[in-house]
Scaffold this motif. Structure first.
Motif, PDB file in Angstrom:
ATOM      1  N   GLY A 191       0.811  -1.214   0.000  1.00 20.29           N
ATOM      2  CA  GLY A 191       0.000   0.000   0.000  1.00 20.29           C
ATOM      3  C   GLY A 191       0.842   1.261   0.000  1.00 20.29           C
ATOM      4  N   ILE A 192       1.912   1.260   0.778  1.00 19.58           N
ATOM      5  CA  ILE A 192       2.800   2.428   0.808  1.00 19.58           C
ATOM      6  C   ILE A 192       3.441   2.647  -0.560  1.00 19.58           C
ATOM      7  N   ALA A 193       3.863   1.562  -1.205  1.00 12.02           N
ATOM      8  CA  ALA A 193       4.468   1.684  -2.535  1.00 12.02           C
ATOM      9  C   ALA A 193       3.467   2.241  -3.546  1.00 12.02           C
ATOM     10  N   CYS A 194       2.201   1.797  -3.455  1.00 15.29           N
ATOM     11  CA  CYS A 194       1.178   2.335  -4.360  1.00 15.29           C
ATOM     12  C   CYS A 194       0.960   3.820  -4.131  1.00 15.29           C
ATOM     13  N   ASP A 195       0.931   4.233  -2.870  1.00 15.52           N
ATOM     14  CA  ASP A 195       0.740   5.655  -2.566  1.00 15.52           C
ATOM     15  C   ASP A 195       1.908   6.490  -3.066  1.00 15.52           C
ATOM     16  N   VAL A 196       3.116   5.966  -2.897  1.00  9.84           N
ATOM     17  CA  VAL A 196       4.293   6.705  -3.382  1.00  9.84           C
ATOM     18  C   VAL A 196       4.255   6.815  -4.903  1.00  9.84           C
ATOM     19  N   GLY A 197       3.899   5.707  -5.577  1.00 10.18           N
ATOM     20  CA  GLY A 197       3.782   5.754  -7.036  1.00 10.18           C
ATOM     21  C   GLY A 197       2.722   6.733  -7.491  1.00 10.18           C
ATOM     22  N   PHE A 198       1.581   6.760  -6.790  1.00  5.79           N
ATOM     23  CA  PHE A 198       0.523   7.717  -7.132  1.00  5.79           C
ATOM     24  C   PHE A 198       1.021   9.153  -6.977  1.00  5.79           C
ATOM     25  N   ALA A 199       1.732   9.426  -5.881  1.00  3.12           N
ATOM     26  CA  ALA A 199       2.251  10.776  -5.655  1.00  3.12           C
ATOM     27  C   ALA A 199       3.272  11.164  -6.724  1.00  3.12           C
ATOM     28  N   LEU A 200       4.101  10.214  -7.129  1.00  2.00           N
ATOM     29  CA  LEU A 200       5.110  10.521  -8.144  1.00  2.00           C
ATOM     30  C   LEU A 200       4.476  10.853  -9.497  1.00  2.00           C
ATOM     31  N   VAL A 201       3.280  10.350  -9.750  1.00  2.00           N
ATOM     32  CA  VAL A 201       2.570  10.689 -10.983  1.00  2.00           C
ATOM     33  C   VAL A 201       1.743  11.949 -10.809  1.00  2.00           C
ATOM     34  N   ALA A 202       1.088  12.081  -9.641  1.00  2.00           N
ATOM     35  CA  ALA A 202       0.163  13.196  -9.423  1.00  2.00           C
ATOM     36  C   ALA A 202       0.874  14.540  -9.339  1.00  2.00           C
ATOM     37  N   VAL A 203       2.003  14.602  -8.664  1.00  2.00           N
ATOM     38  CA  VAL A 203       2.678  15.899  -8.481  1.00  2.00           C
ATOM     39  C   VAL A 203       3.154  16.480  -9.813  1.00  2.00           C
ATOM     40  N   PRO A 204       3.874  15.723 -10.643  1.00  2.00           N
ATOM     41  CA  PRO A 204       4.220  16.287 -11.968  1.00  2.00           C
ATOM     42  C   PRO A 204       2.978  16.600 -12.801  1.00  2.00           C
ATOM     43  N   GLY A 205       1.913  15.785 -12.645  1.00  2.00           N
ATOM     44  CA  GLY A 205       0.687  16.068 -13.380  1.00  2.00           C
ATOM     45  C   GLY A 205       0.073  17.384 -12.979  1.00  2.00           C
ATOM     46  N   LEU A 206       0.084  17.697 -11.690  1.00  2.00           N
ATOM     47  CA  LEU A 206      -0.433  18.985 -11.221  1.00  2.00           C
ATOM     48  C   LEU A 206       0.354  20.142 -11.815  1.00  2.00           C
ATOM     49  N   VAL A 207       1.669  20.002 -11.777  1.00  2.00           N
ATOM     50  CA  VAL A 207       2.522  21.077 -12.303  1.00  2.00           C
ATOM     51  C   VAL A 207       2.302  21.261 -13.800  1.00  2.00           C
ATOM     52  N   PHE A 208       2.245  20.173 -14.545  1.00  2.00           N
ATOM     53  CA  PHE A 208       2.073  20.263 -15.989  1.00  2.00           C
ATOM     54  C   PHE A 208       0.700  20.848 -16.348  1.00  2.00           C
ATOM     55  N   THR A 209      -0.359  20.395 -15.653  1.00  2.00           N
ATOM     56  CA  THR A 209      -1.703  20.914 -15.941  1.00  2.00           C
ATOM     57  C   THR A 209      -1.790  22.398 -15.640  1.00  2.00           C
ATOM     58  N   ALA A 210      -1.207  22.800 -14.513  1.00  2.00           N
ATOM     59  CA  ALA A 210      -1.213  24.236 -14.163  1.00  2.00           C
ATOM     60  C   ALA A 210      -0.478  25.045 -15.215  1.00  2.00           C
ATOM     61  N   TYR A 211       0.611  24.518 -15.733  1.00  2.00           N
ATOM     62  CA  TYR A 211       1.373  25.231 -16.760  1.00  2.00           C
ATOM     63  C   TYR A 211       0.560  25.364 -18.046  1.00  2.00           C
ATOM     64  N   VAL A 212      -0.090  24.292 -18.465  1.00  2.00           N
ATOM     65  CA  VAL A 212      -0.869  24.327 -19.702  1.00  2.00           C
ATOM     66  C   VAL A 212      -2.033  25.299 -19.591  1.00  2.00           C
ATOM     67  N   ILE A 213      -2.761  25.243 -18.464  1.00  2.00           N
ATOM     68  CA  ILE A 213      -3.902  26.157 -18.294  1.00  2.00           C
ATOM     69  C   ILE A 213      -3.433  27.600 -18.214  1.00  2.00           C
ATOM     70  N   SER A 214      -2.352  27.833 -17.484  1.00  2.00           N
ATOM     71  CA  SER A 214      -1.836  29.211 -17.382  1.00  2.00           C
ATOM     72  C   SER A 214      -1.404  29.738 -18.736  1.00  2.00           C
ATOM     73  N   ASP A 215      -0.813  28.872 -19.533  1.00  2.00           N
ATOM     74  CA  ASP A 215      -0.345  29.306 -20.840  1.00  2.00           C
ATOM     75  C   ASP A 215      -1.501  29.576 -21.797  1.00  2.00           C
ATOM     76  N   SER A 216      -2.606  28.822 -21.658  1.00  2.00           N
ATOM     77  CA  SER A 216      -3.732  28.966 -22.586  1.00  2.00           C
ATOM     78  C   SER A 216      -4.805  29.927 -22.082  1.00  2.00           C
ATOM     79  N   TRP A 217      -5.084  29.897 -20.783  1.00  2.00           N
ATOM     80  CA  TRP A 217      -6.185  30.675 -20.236  1.00  2.00           C
ATOM     81  C   TRP A 217      -5.730  31.839 -19.367  1.00  2.00           C
ATOM     82  N   GLY A 218      -4.564  31.688 -18.753  1.00  4.21           N
ATOM     83  CA  GLY A 218      -4.106  32.686 -17.800  1.00  4.21           C
ATOM     84  C   GLY A 218      -3.895  32.060 -16.441  1.00  4.21           C
ATOM     85  N   GLY A 219      -3.036  32.652 -15.641  1.00  4.90           N
ATOM     86  CA  GLY A 219      -2.653  32.059 -14.369  1.00  4.90           C
ATOM     87  C   GLY A 219      -3.794  31.869 -13.406  1.00  4.90           C
TER      88      GLY A 219
END
Length: 391
Positions: free
Chosen positions: A12-40
């Motif tokens: 379970g801990i390994a699954c949570d760590v794997g989820f976090a390793l995917v979710a955190v870069p995903g948050l950063v990338f999504t925020a960048y795309v929206i900021s670039d297209s719609w505004g910050g």
């Protein structure tokens, strides 16, 4: 938490760590795309919704139903607010991933009504995304995430069900076998007591002196029965691993035959005659060989041959299982686990000992020593002849 819970906990801990390793870069990338297209400022709403969903996903073990329901509510609210407020399409990629984790976990673990309800709620969220956004990348990703959660959750649920059903069937079969063993032990010793008592009654009037010998025989048979019962009760107290079945001597060769279907060649050496061994002794010998061969199958896939030797001397019975796997097999160095613990406990119930460890030239050896049946003439007869593969 018991030792057996640790593998699941670390998974379970390994699954949570794997989820976090995917979710955190995903948050950063999504925020960048929206900021670039719609505004910050437009990226803030998606980031808040995604963070809330990620926290719910990480807290899912507290309440599978509660966190999954809350995740559906949060996601549906995000879809509605984005549609009304003219914000970027929801659910975003990270929100969809977190919702998939919640839905898949609920489908795997909850009761059928709850699991079906959560799956249906996820479908409604997907449909709402299609209605509000049409064919867009985020909608497609959300749909794929829901489908993946549905398939994976159902597959893991089926695997868990089959594993539990198999474990329950094994426990039931072993308890039935133990009932037969207990009956055999009681019948063997109690029959001797009854016969001795009947003989004493017959000779009481004609040969009073013979009664003393019959009473001594009754006492000896009763002591043996009590000792055997204590051994079986000791095995019954092992609730995590049911007491061994009562295989007859002929079944050891059957065990080897089953092992040969997926394992290396086995050379089996056993005493020529074990018919006088008590059932608790043959059961223990059988389970020692069974566990040793199981460990070889699991941890020594490169072993080419195995030698199983059951030998009886005047005072001891030895059971040795040796394999020739090369040192670099990638197996665990100690083969630690409940199997060795169970073997050691069974041997202790019979005043035996266990040694297990790697061999100097490679391979692994298991050596068990048990007291021989207390009958000197029988012991010499058994030890005088040894054959291969007749057990």
């Amino acid at each position: 938490m018991t030792t057996s819970d640790w593998p699941a906990r670390w998974t379970g801990i390994a699954c949570d760590v794997g989820f976090a390793l995917v979710a955190v870069p995903g948050l950063v990338f999504t925020a960048y795309v929206i900021s670039d297209s719609w505004g910050g400022s437009y990226a803030l709403f998606d980031a808040v919704a995604s963070v809330v969903m990620c926290l719910l996903a990480l807290a899912r073990r507290i309440s599978r139903a509660g966190t999954a329901t809350a995740g559906l509510v949060v996601t549906a609210t995000a879809v509605a607010v984005a549609e009304i407020g003219g914000l970027p399409q929801e659910p975003g990629p990270v929100t969809s991933l977190a919702l998939a984790v919640l839905v898949g976990s609920a489908i795997r673990t909850l009761s059928p009504p709850w699991a079906g309800g959560i799956a249906a709620g996820g479908l409604l969220v997907v449909v709402a995304g299609w209605v509000s956004g049409g064919f867009k990348t985020v909608v497609v990703l959300g749909t794929l995430a829901w489908l993946g959660a549905l398939v994976l959750g159902a597959a893991l649920r089926l695997i868990d069900y089959r594993r539990d059903a198999t474990a329950e069937r094994v426990r039931r079969d072993e308890r039935l076998a133990l009932a037969r063993e207990l009956h055999d032990i009681v019948a063997h010793h109690i029959t001797g007591i009854v016969l001795q008592a009947q003989a004493a009654q017959l000779v009481t009037d004609q040969q009073p002196a013979a009664v003393v010998g019959s009473l001594a025989g009754i006492e000896a048979a009763g002591s043996e029965a009590l000792a055997a019962m204590r051994r079986v009760v000791g095995l019954l107290r092992d609730t995590e691993d049911a007491a061994p079945a009562s295989p007859g001597p002929e079944q050891l060769s059957h065990l080897v035959d089953r092992f040969l279907r997926h394992g290396p060649a086995v050379q089996l050496r056993t005493p020529a005659d074990t018919s006088s061994w008590p059932p608790e002794l043959t059961s223990t010998v059988y389970r020692i060989v069974q566990e040793a061969l199981t460990n070889i199958s699991r941890h020594a896939p490169r072993a080419r041959s195995v030698t199983v030797t059951v030998d009886q001397g005047p005072e001891t019975i030895t059971v040795e299982v040796v394999d020739d796997a090369p040192p670099a097999t990638g197996r665990h160095p100690h083969r630690a686990g409940y199997g060795l613990i169970g073997m050691r406990e069974r041997l202790q119930n019979l005043d035996g000992t266990l040694q297990a460890g790697p061999r100097p030239g490679g391979g692994w050896a298991v050596l068990a020593t048990l007291p021989a049946p207390q009958d000197a003439d029988r012991g010499r007869a058994l030890s005088a002849s040894t054959t291969e593969g007749t057990w």
